[in-house]
Design a protein around this motif. Structure first.
Motif, PDB file in Angstrom:
ATOM      1  N   GLY A  20       0.806  -1.219   0.000  1.00  0.00           N
ATOM      2  CA  GLY A  20       0.000   0.000   0.000  1.00  0.00           C
ATOM      3  C   GLY A  20       0.835   1.263   0.000  1.00  0.00           C
ATOM      4  O   GLY A  20       0.364   2.317  -0.429  1.00  0.00           O
ATOM      5  N   ARG A  67       3.116   0.087   9.221  1.00  0.00           N
ATOM      6  CA  ARG A  67       1.795   0.511   9.677  1.00  0.00           C
ATOM      7  C   ARG A  67       1.766   0.447  11.205  1.00  0.00           C
ATOM      8  O   ARG A  67       2.124  -0.563  11.798  1.00  0.00           O
ATOM      9  CB  ARG A  67       0.698  -0.390   9.093  1.00  0.00           C
ATOM     10  CG  ARG A  67       0.504  -0.212   7.593  1.00  0.00           C
ATOM     11  CD  ARG A  67      -0.719  -0.955   7.076  1.00  0.00           C
ATOM     12  NE  ARG A  67      -0.821  -0.847   5.621  1.00  0.00           N
ATOM     13  CZ  ARG A  67      -1.391   0.163   4.974  1.00  0.00           C
ATOM     14  NH1 ARG A  67      -1.947   1.135   5.672  1.00  0.00           N
ATOM     15  NH2 ARG A  67      -1.428   0.191   3.653  1.00  0.00           N
ATOM     16  N   TYR A  98       1.773   9.975   7.926  1.00  0.00           N
ATOM     17  CA  TYR A  98       0.431  10.367   7.504  1.00  0.00           C
ATOM     18  C   TYR A  98      -0.547   9.266   7.904  1.00  0.00           C
ATOM     19  O   TYR A  98      -0.143   8.155   8.281  1.00  0.00           O
ATOM     20  CB  TYR A  98       0.375  10.618   5.992  1.00  0.00           C
ATOM     21  CG  TYR A  98       0.752   9.423   5.134  1.00  0.00           C
ATOM     22  CD1 TYR A  98      -0.211   8.505   4.688  1.00  0.00           C
ATOM     23  CD2 TYR A  98       2.072   9.214   4.748  1.00  0.00           C
ATOM     24  CE1 TYR A  98       0.130   7.423   3.893  1.00  0.00           C
ATOM     25  CE2 TYR A  98       2.428   8.135   3.949  1.00  0.00           C
ATOM     26  CZ  TYR A  98       1.459   7.250   3.527  1.00  0.00           C
ATOM     27  OH  TYR A  98       1.808   6.170   2.745  1.00  0.00           O
ATOM     28  N   THR A  99      -1.834   9.597   7.816  1.00  0.00           N
ATOM     29  CA  THR A  99      -2.899   8.644   8.141  1.00  0.00           C
ATOM     30  C   THR A  99      -3.772   8.435   6.909  1.00  0.00           C
ATOM     31  O   THR A  99      -4.256   9.405   6.313  1.00  0.00           O
ATOM     32  CB  THR A  99      -3.761   9.153   9.310  1.00  0.00           C
ATOM     33  OG1 THR A  99      -2.926   9.349  10.458  1.00  0.00           O
ATOM     34  CG2 THR A  99      -4.859   8.157   9.650  1.00  0.00           C
ATOM     35  N   GLU A 100      -3.964   7.183   6.562  1.00  0.00           N
ATOM     36  CA  GLU A 100      -4.787   6.852   5.398  1.00  0.00           C
ATOM     37  C   GLU A 100      -6.269   6.816   5.751  1.00  0.00           C
ATOM     38  O   GLU A 100      -6.647   6.440   6.866  1.00  0.00           O
ATOM     39  CB  GLU A 100      -4.411   5.465   4.866  1.00  0.00           C
ATOM     40  CG  GLU A 100      -3.138   5.419   4.068  1.00  0.00           C
ATOM     41  CD  GLU A 100      -3.018   4.070   3.372  1.00  0.00           C
ATOM     42  OE1 GLU A 100      -3.875   3.775   2.513  1.00  0.00           O
ATOM     43  OE2 GLU A 100      -2.092   3.324   3.714  1.00  0.00           O
ATOM     44  N   THR A 135      -9.996   5.192   5.486  1.00  0.00           N
ATOM     45  CA  THR A 135     -10.468   3.800   5.495  1.00  0.00           C
ATOM     46  C   THR A 135     -11.717   3.698   4.623  1.00  0.00           C
ATOM     47  O   THR A 135     -12.585   4.575   4.670  1.00  0.00           O
ATOM     48  CB  THR A 135     -10.778   3.354   6.936  1.00  0.00           C
ATOM     49  OG1 THR A 135      -9.581   3.461   7.713  1.00  0.00           O
ATOM     50  CG2 THR A 135     -11.263   1.918   6.965  1.00  0.00           C
ATOM     51  N   PRO A 155      -7.621   0.004   4.599  1.00  0.00           N
ATOM     52  CA  PRO A 155      -7.042   1.293   4.204  1.00  0.00           C
ATOM     53  C   PRO A 155      -7.217   1.503   2.696  1.00  0.00           C
ATOM     54  O   PRO A 155      -7.178   0.554   1.905  1.00  0.00           O
ATOM     55  CB  PRO A 155      -5.564   1.152   4.580  1.00  0.00           C
ATOM     56  CG  PRO A 155      -5.540   0.126   5.665  1.00  0.00           C
ATOM     57  CD  PRO A 155      -6.633  -0.833   5.326  1.00  0.00           C
ATOM     58  N   GLN A 156      -7.400   2.741   2.291  1.00  0.00           N
ATOM     59  CA  GLN A 156      -7.699   3.036   0.895  1.00  0.00           C
ATOM     60  C   GLN A 156      -6.603   2.561  -0.060  1.00  0.00           C
ATOM     61  O   GLN A 156      -6.897   2.113  -1.176  1.00  0.00           O
ATOM     62  CB  GLN A 156      -7.913   4.551   0.726  1.00  0.00           C
ATOM     63  CG  GLN A 156      -8.287   4.956  -0.682  1.00  0.00           C
ATOM     64  CD  GLN A 156      -8.706   6.412  -0.761  1.00  0.00           C
ATOM     65  OE1 GLN A 156      -9.417   6.914   0.104  1.00  0.00           O
ATOM     66  NE2 GLN A 156      -8.268   7.104  -1.802  1.00  0.00           N
ATOM     67  N   SER A 157      -5.334   2.642   0.373  1.00  0.00           N
ATOM     68  CA  SER A 157      -4.248   2.218  -0.518  1.00  0.00           C
ATOM     69  C   SER A 157      -4.341   0.733  -0.857  1.00  0.00           C
ATOM     70  O   SER A 157      -3.992   0.315  -1.960  1.00  0.00           O
ATOM     71  CB  SER A 157      -2.886   2.522   0.116  1.00  0.00           C
ATOM     72  OG  SER A 157      -2.691   1.746   1.284  1.00  0.00           O
ATOM     73  N   GLY A 210      -8.307   5.317  11.101  1.00  0.00           N
ATOM     74  CA  GLY A 210      -7.395   5.406   9.972  1.00  0.00           C
ATOM     75  C   GLY A 210      -6.185   4.506  10.172  1.00  0.00           C
ATOM     76  O   GLY A 210      -5.927   4.011  11.274  1.00  0.00           O
ATOM     77  N   SER A 211      -5.465   4.279   9.094  1.00  0.00           N
ATOM     78  CA  SER A 211      -4.236   3.476   9.165  1.00  0.00           C
ATOM     79  C   SER A 211      -3.050   4.435   9.105  1.00  0.00           C
ATOM     80  O   SER A 211      -2.850   5.141   8.114  1.00  0.00           O
ATOM     81  CB  SER A 211      -4.178   2.480   8.005  1.00  0.00           C
ATOM     82  OG  SER A 211      -2.985   1.724   8.066  1.00  0.00           O
TER      83      SER A 211
END
Length: 260
Positions: free
Chosen positions: A17, A61, A75-77, A79, A147-149, A169-170
């Motif tokens: 990710g 992570r 940074y925070t991803e 979700t 997580p979005q990634s 968030g991740s």
């Protein structure tokens, strides 16, 4: 170089990710003589790889056990929930965890989200990996919150995803063994933090050269026009023989008169 010497290198681990391309490019521009090797690791094994010397630093992570590891949060991803394209969730812009209460939400063994209470209903078995869970979503077995990634990494034409507004968030961090904060680790920290090459923690700038004054051409005396020399101490100043108040006045002489 003797046989016992090892050429300098830098090994960078990264979890699925994370895309380290930008930082690797800057590294190669600033330190072209130090090759950087990428090591892909799972989120679960990242800490062990760093402790075991498999990498000099790595993108991990959080949370991780920081007993002997340093970490700089970056940074925070966001979700998201991954759903089939024909699912009702695909018709809205975003959802909350409560909106998923009646859905089967898969919980893979490599999940890194720090839930207080997981949304939805649990599946009978937990998938081994996120990739396995994606396949189950495509088969209509359940939904997946990641997580979005990772949703982008495992993108499929028959699936889509939507943000989950109240999900944790991740957090992504740069980590390295605390006792092995080498010069190259410091270099990479500077790159990730956006320091320039001339910053205090980056490469030292070249020393400034002192400014030189232009030399007088040979055979030419400096121009002193417009300046007046001062008389030497103890010497009287000469007065002009004509006029002035310095000398005695001479008597006026004329022609003698004839006597008659």
């Amino acid at each position: 170089m003797t046989g016992s010497e090892v050429p300098p290198s830098f090994r960078l681990a990264y979890v699925l990710g994370v895309t380290p391309t930008k930082w690797v490019r800057i590294w190669n521009e600033r330190l072209p003589d130090v090759p950087l090797t990428l090591v892909q690791v799972s989120a679960a094994e990242a800490s062990d790889v760093l402790r075991g010397g498999g990498a000099d630093a790595g993108f991990v992570r959080l949370p991780i056990d920081r007993t002997d590891l340093s970490a700089i949060p970056l940074y925070t991803e966001a979700t998201v929930v991954v759903v089939p394209k024909d699912h009702i969730v695909a018709a809205v812009d975003e959802v909350s965890a409560e909106d998923l209460a009646d859905e089967i939400v898969l919980h893979p063994l490599d999940d890194t989200l720090d839930w207080e209470r997981r949304p939805g209903r649990p599946a009978i078995e937990r998938p081994a990996t996120t990739a396995d869970a994606i396949e189950l979503v495509a088969a209509g077995v359940g939904l997946l919150v990641v997580p979005q990634s990772l949703a982008r990494l495992h993108h499929r034409k028959d699936l889509t995803y939507r943000p989950v507004t109240d999900a944790p968030g991740s957090r992504i961090a740069l980590s390295w063994p605390e006792e092995k904060t080498t010069e190259h680790v410091e270099d990479f920290i500077g790159i990730v933090r956006g320091r320039t090459v001339n910053s205090s923690r980056g490469r030292a700038p070249a020393p400034a050269q002192p400014k030189s004054t232009p030399a007088q051409p040979k055979g030419k005396r400096p121009d002193t026009s417009g300046t007046r020399r001062k008389p030497a101490a103890g010497k009287p100043t000469r007065k002009s023989p004509r006029g002035g108040s310095g000398g005695p006045k001479s008597a006026k002489r004329g022609k003698p008169r004839r006597r008659s």
